[in-house]
Write a protein that holds these residues in place. Sequence first.
Motif, PDB file in Angstrom:
ATOM      1  N   VAL A 162      -4.978  -0.079   9.979  1.00 11.66           N
ATOM      2  CA  VAL A 162      -5.298   1.281  10.424  1.00 11.66           C
ATOM      3  C   VAL A 162      -4.050   2.123  10.239  1.00 11.66           C
ATOM      4  O   VAL A 162      -2.978   1.770  10.737  1.00 11.66           O
ATOM      5  N   ASN A 163      -4.187   3.244   9.534  1.00 12.32           N
ATOM      6  CA  ASN A 163      -3.020   4.078   9.312  1.00 12.32           C
ATOM      7  C   ASN A 163      -2.610   4.788  10.592  1.00 12.32           C
ATOM      8  O   ASN A 163      -3.440   5.386  11.288  1.00 12.32           O
ATOM      9  N   SER A 164      -1.326   4.741  10.887  1.00 11.88           N
ATOM     10  CA  SER A 164      -0.834   5.281  12.151  1.00 11.88           C
ATOM     11  C   SER A 164      -0.902   6.803  12.217  1.00 11.88           C
ATOM     12  O   SER A 164      -0.940   7.374  13.305  1.00 11.88           O
ATOM     13  N   GLU A 165      -0.916   7.482  11.069  1.00 11.56           N
ATOM     14  CA  GLU A 165      -0.934   8.947  11.057  1.00 11.56           C
ATOM     15  C   GLU A 165      -2.344   9.520  11.005  1.00 11.56           C
ATOM     16  O   GLU A 165      -2.635  10.522  11.642  1.00 11.56           O
ATOM     17  N   THR A 166      -3.209   8.898  10.224  1.00 10.28           N
ATOM     18  CA  THR A 166      -4.547   9.441  10.000  1.00 10.28           C
ATOM     19  C   THR A 166      -5.642   8.693  10.742  1.00 10.28           C
ATOM     20  O   THR A 166      -6.741   9.216  10.898  1.00 10.28           O
ATOM     21  N   GLY A 210       0.819  -1.198   0.000  1.00 11.58           N
ATOM     22  CA  GLY A 210       0.000   0.000   0.000  1.00 11.58           C
ATOM     23  C   GLY A 210       0.855   1.252   0.000  1.00 11.58           C
ATOM     24  O   GLY A 210       1.950   1.280   0.571  1.00 11.58           O
ATOM     25  N   ALA A 211       0.352   2.307  -0.616  1.00 14.50           N
ATOM     26  CA  ALA A 211       1.123   3.549  -0.742  1.00 14.50           C
ATOM     27  C   ALA A 211       1.252   4.304   0.574  1.00 14.50           C
ATOM     28  O   ALA A 211       2.064   5.223   0.679  1.00 14.50           O
ATOM     29  N   THR A 212       0.474   3.923   1.586  1.00 13.82           N
ATOM     30  CA  THR A 212       0.498   4.644   2.863  1.00 13.82           C
ATOM     31  C   THR A 212       0.980   3.756   4.002  1.00 13.82           C
ATOM     32  O   THR A 212       0.590   3.941   5.157  1.00 13.82           O
ATOM     33  N   GLU A 213       1.839   2.800   3.692  1.00 17.07           N
ATOM     34  CA  GLU A 213       2.300   1.861   4.708  1.00 17.07           C
ATOM     35  C   GLU A 213       3.273   2.488   5.703  1.00 17.07           C
ATOM     36  O   GLU A 213       3.935   3.489   5.413  1.00 17.07           O
ATOM     37  N   HIS A 214       3.369   1.858   6.861  1.00 21.70           N
ATOM     38  CA  HIS A 214       4.355   2.220   7.876  1.00 21.70           C
ATOM     39  C   HIS A 214       5.757   1.992   7.311  1.00 21.70           C
ATOM     40  O   HIS A 214       5.957   1.113   6.469  1.00 21.70           O
ATOM     41  N   PRO A 237     -13.767   5.959   7.274  1.00 26.05           N
ATOM     42  CA  PRO A 237     -13.823   5.305   8.584  1.00 26.05           C
ATOM     43  C   PRO A 237     -12.495   5.511   9.308  1.00 26.05           C
ATOM     44  O   PRO A 237     -11.419   5.354   8.724  1.00 26.05           O
ATOM     45  N   ARG A 238     -12.578   5.873  10.595  1.00 25.47           N
ATOM     46  CA  ARG A 238     -11.356   6.109  11.373  1.00 25.47           C
ATOM     47  C   ARG A 238     -11.480   5.450  12.741  1.00 25.47           C
ATOM     48  O   ARG A 238     -12.593   5.280  13.250  1.00 25.47           O
ATOM     49  N   VAL A 239     -10.336   5.118  13.338  1.00 28.71           N
ATOM     50  CA  VAL A 239     -10.362   4.687  14.733  1.00 28.71           C
ATOM     51  C   VAL A 239     -10.688   5.895  15.598  1.00 28.71           C
ATOM     52  O   VAL A 239     -10.488   7.048  15.199  1.00 28.71           O
ATOM     53  N   ALA A 240     -11.160   5.601  16.798  1.00 28.73           N
ATOM     54  CA  ALA A 240     -11.722   6.652  17.645  1.00 28.73           C
ATOM     55  C   ALA A 240     -10.703   7.631  18.194  1.00 28.73           C
ATOM     56  O   ALA A 240     -11.051   8.753  18.558  1.00 28.73           O
ATOM     57  N   ALA A 295      -1.374  -4.817  11.529  1.00 30.67           N
ATOM     58  CA  ALA A 295      -2.550  -4.514  12.346  1.00 30.67           C
ATOM     59  C   ALA A 295      -2.178  -3.903  13.693  1.00 30.67           C
ATOM     60  O   ALA A 295      -2.979  -3.915  14.629  1.00 30.67           O
ATOM     61  N   VAL A 296      -0.983  -3.351  13.773  1.00 36.93           N
ATOM     62  CA  VAL A 296      -0.468  -2.799  15.021  1.00 36.93           C
ATOM     63  C   VAL A 296      -1.391  -1.728  15.593  1.00 36.93           C
ATOM     64  O   VAL A 296      -1.645  -1.684  16.797  1.00 36.93           O
ATOM     65  N   GLN A 297      -1.912  -0.848  14.737  1.00 38.60           N
ATOM     66  CA  GLN A 297      -2.757   0.253  15.223  1.00 38.60           C
ATOM     67  C   GLN A 297      -4.221  -0.144  15.334  1.00 38.60           C
ATOM     68  O   GLN A 297      -5.037   0.637  15.838  1.00 38.60           O
ATOM     69  N   ALA A 298      -4.569  -1.342  14.882  1.00 36.53           N
ATOM     70  CA  ALA A 298      -5.958  -1.804  14.954  1.00 36.53           C
ATOM     71  C   ALA A 298      -6.243  -2.561  16.240  1.00 36.53           C
ATOM     72  O   ALA A 298      -7.338  -2.455  16.806  1.00 36.53           O
ATOM     73  N   ALA A 299      -5.260  -3.339  16.699  1.00 38.05           N
ATOM     74  CA  ALA A 299      -5.478  -4.198  17.858  1.00 38.05           C
ATOM     75  C   ALA A 299      -5.890  -3.387  19.077  1.00 38.05           C
ATOM     76  O   ALA A 299      -5.263  -2.390  19.423  1.00 38.05           O
ATOM     77  N   GLY A 300      -6.964  -3.809  19.721  1.00 33.65           N
ATOM     78  CA  GLY A 300      -7.442  -3.136  20.917  1.00 33.65           C
ATOM     79  C   GLY A 300      -8.270  -1.894  20.650  1.00 33.65           C
ATOM     80  O   GLY A 300      -8.792  -1.290  21.593  1.00 33.65           O
ATOM     81  N   ARG A 301      -8.389  -1.510  19.375  1.00 34.05           N
ATOM     82  CA  ARG A 301      -9.147  -0.300  19.030  1.00 34.05           C
ATOM     83  C   ARG A 301     -10.385  -0.620  18.205  1.00 34.05           C
ATOM     84  O   ARG A 301     -11.419   0.031  18.335  1.00 34.05           O
TER      85      ARG A 301
END
Length: 372
Positions: A141-145, A92-96, A281-284, A169-175
């Motif tokens: 989940v993108n870490s910046e946005t 993906g163009a927006t990867e970590h 869609p964004r994480v909270a 999925a580092v930024q998705a877990a638990g969220r």
Amino acid sequence: MPAPLYLDWNATAPLRATARAAMVAALDVTGNPSSIHNHGRRARRLVEDAREQVAALAGVPPAWITLTGGGTEANNHALALAAPAGRRLLLGATEHPSVAGCGGPGAGILPVRPDGLIDLEALDRLLAADPAPALVSIQAVNSETGIIQPLAAIAAIVHRHGGWLHSDAVQAAGRIGLDMQAIGLDLATLSAHKIGGPQGVGALLAAPSVPLVPLLCGGGQERRMRAGTENVAGIAGFGAAAREALAGLDGYAGIATLRDRLEAAVRQAAPQVRIIGTGSPRVANTSCLALPGMAANSQLMAFDLAGIAVSAGSACSSGTVKSSPVLEAMGYGEEVAGSAIRVSLGWDSGDRDIDRFLATYIPLTGRARPAG
């Protein structure tokens, strides 16, 4: 000095009390997990209990999990599986950076639309254009946005073309809910310190259909996929954090109330600020704010002087602050991509934190130079 205020949870979450307690208790266990005597079996039990807790967070059997030295290692391990399997890489163009930086010159890049979501039609075309099967890597989940990718739809396209789908999925877990099997992921990456565990511990999750190849050789640990004595205390902390993150998943969405209040106040007081990702869609917990006319590093210095920790871009960039490749990939120019900061909240954030952020940020917006 002003009292410190931490609003950089996407970089590292504070260590949970339960994780700290689990680590302290594990430090009193002397045995090597590979030893067959009682001391070794006690250490092994701690590792396997944690593996089960991490597995529950991702909705997979424990046997799918290889414990690693962090998310970056797990991402590198996942991408390293492409070559021995004869698969090309599509990223993906927006990867970590831990994905974007290790794809190599032959990796294809999957574009995102202006809303930050993967262009599914382009994905389909790129997969159909080459008969060689692909390993596709898309951050959940993108870490910046904070933008959430439609992984189930992506997985359906990838599998139709015979590919494997890996997700950081580092930024998705638990969220958000992360049921790897229901989504259709073949590989996924988790990191302990993003969910309130210790730094330096992570996991690579792999479905049985993916033939794993060791990243570290020379020992039988982790089913011979990662040689070296396990970090028992760190792994125990990871498991405790995973258990608590899963239990708190339903309440995490409530953090959106704080984020939305922050963004509404910014819109009213400083309409020139670009709030990135609001149509997706964004994480909270994540808000990405671009202030054209003031470089991100100038904003970070002002916040640091005020005792407030926020960030710009990924924390895995050697402490540098530069124009965001993520925002550039979304089509934003230097004026926006070079002026964006990230505010990320967590389970301990509250209204007073938002008030204090706004008390610093709103006056700061008045110092930005007009465009042109």
